[in-house]
Design an enzyme around this catalytic site. Sequence first.
Site, short mmCIF file in Angstrom:
data_model
loop_
_atom_site.label_atom_id
_atom_site.label_comp_id
_atom_site.label_asym_id
_atom_site.label_seq_id
_atom_site.Cartn_x
_atom_site.Cartn_y
_atom_site.Cartn_z
N GLY A 174 40.69 75.97 47.58
CA GLY A 174 40.01 74.69 47.39
C GLY A 174 40.37 74.13 46.03
O GLY A 174 41.24 74.65 45.34
N GLU B 145 38.46 74.08 43.48
CA GLU B 145 37.84 74.90 42.43
C GLU B 145 38.34 76.33 42.42
O GLU B 145 38.48 76.94 41.37
CB GLU B 145 36.33 74.96 42.70
N ALA B 146 38.53 76.88 43.62
CA ALA B 146 38.72 78.33 43.70
C ALA B 146 39.70 78.72 44.79
O ALA B 146 39.93 77.98 45.75
CB ALA B 146 37.37 79.00 43.97
N VAL C 224 40.34 81.89 47.53
CA VAL C 224 39.59 82.98 48.13
C VAL C 224 40.54 83.98 48.78
O VAL C 224 41.46 83.59 49.51
CB VAL C 224 38.58 82.44 49.16
N ASP D 211 27.54 71.02 49.08
CA ASP D 211 28.78 70.80 49.85
C ASP D 211 28.58 71.39 51.25
O ASP D 211 29.32 72.28 51.69
CB ASP D 211 29.95 71.47 49.14
#
Lengths: 168, 271
Positions: B25, B27-28, B30, B168
């Site tokens: 994403g 932001e991050a 996974v 979200d």
Amino acid sequence: MLVSKLPQFPDFTISASLFSNIENGEDLVKDIANIPYSLIDTTLICSVEQIYSAIYRVLVEYKFNRIKTKSINSELLLCLSQNSNITQNFKKFGINANTKNLVIVSILENQINNDLNKEFNALLKGEEIELNNENLQKICDMKAIRKILTSNLMMIQILPRPLSMLFS
Amino acid sequence: MSVELVELVNQYLTPNVPISPIAQGAEAIVFTTHVHPYLPNEITKDIDTNKKYIIKFRPPKKYRHPVIDKSLTKHRTLSEARILSKLFQIEGLKVPRLIAMDAVNGYLWMEFLGEDLPNNKGFSNLKNFLWMYSSDGRDPYDKVVKETLFKVGEQIGLLHWNDYCHGDLTSSNIVLVRDSNDIDNWIPHLIDFGLGSTSNMVEDKGVDLYVLERAIISTHSSYSDKYNEWLVKGFSSVYEKQGKNGSKKLGELLGRFEEVRLRGRKRSMLG
Ligand SMILES: Nc1ncnc2c1ncn2[C@@H]1O[C@H](COP(=O)(O)O)[C@@H](O)[C@H]1O
């Protein structure tokens, strides 16, 4: 004695044992500054997850940050809770003259000590029992644990499921 | 995903922690792994055979000043951990269990939830689950769908009743975990609290509900009226259990939800 390595920190060897019916608590407290291991009173410890998640935190701090206490051994006592008050954590998790049950942990970097088990047994006047959740739960103080856990980030979650349900 | 980033993560985790990327994403990133970060094999072998874990990593952002970047990463990682930890303690609320954290470097470890749906229907989030029931001649209004959406609504109700907002709330951020004793019982779990917060504002809660409604309209438009109705029913049931005060708060909240919806409609008409 449980000997292991954390996958992310292959240079460190972790050895841990559980002792009950300790008789020389007073001497241990007197000599604590010279003992090259962590000694954890198990009153507030009900699972191996508590111990090993704290070891993980110690190694993360040690490798990527800096530890806040004198040594890896004392840092482990600090990392057993999210509370960053060193004195309070030593009091909560460290041993005292009346300690009857304790976990002893050695964290060695790039070293092997084949005599650790002997050293543990020479130091501690007590009875070694297997370090597992079943034994820890027999000797810990659930009421006291309940009090500290709810105020501690992550402490409940890391417990295995049947245990964490006792607290939530 | 950039080779550089994966290399950074591999270096941090060492070859002892093999990873597979599953999502990226803004932001991050996974990853999943089969390696527990700290429990000795003697301990995991009985309880944890074949367990999977999630590693969520917030990579450094090159456009930010390194000092600011470090501090932001630390704060966001800690904030997500803190909120997951609080939510985990709320009775009935289902969120992933945190396993480990290195806030300074931006890493969170948590338990892996969900499974692959049968017949290659993808991972068991709400979105894919609804797709599954609207394909292969299945009944999109099946009892299982209705019950599942009601339970999703209950989860959101619990979250809001306790004054937390998701921030979200899409149908991908709701993971369904199949009950091992009852294959038609899907237990919804809420994931990704990267934008989560404590809030007692009806506006924030109304927006959460609106975001999920939009997500369902956009992916399952033919059935979305019923789906959203079931969601709201589950949501409302949590508030209605709380007596007069609950019903009053529910009224305010659903009122605001309607307002947010109207604002959204106006905005889209203006184009
Ligand atoms: N605990 C979890 N269990 C299973 N899948 C997850 C978990 N956390 C994140 N994911 C997956 O990773 C994606 C991105 O995660 P996030 O950045 O937290 O939204 C999600 O949409 C899921 O597919």
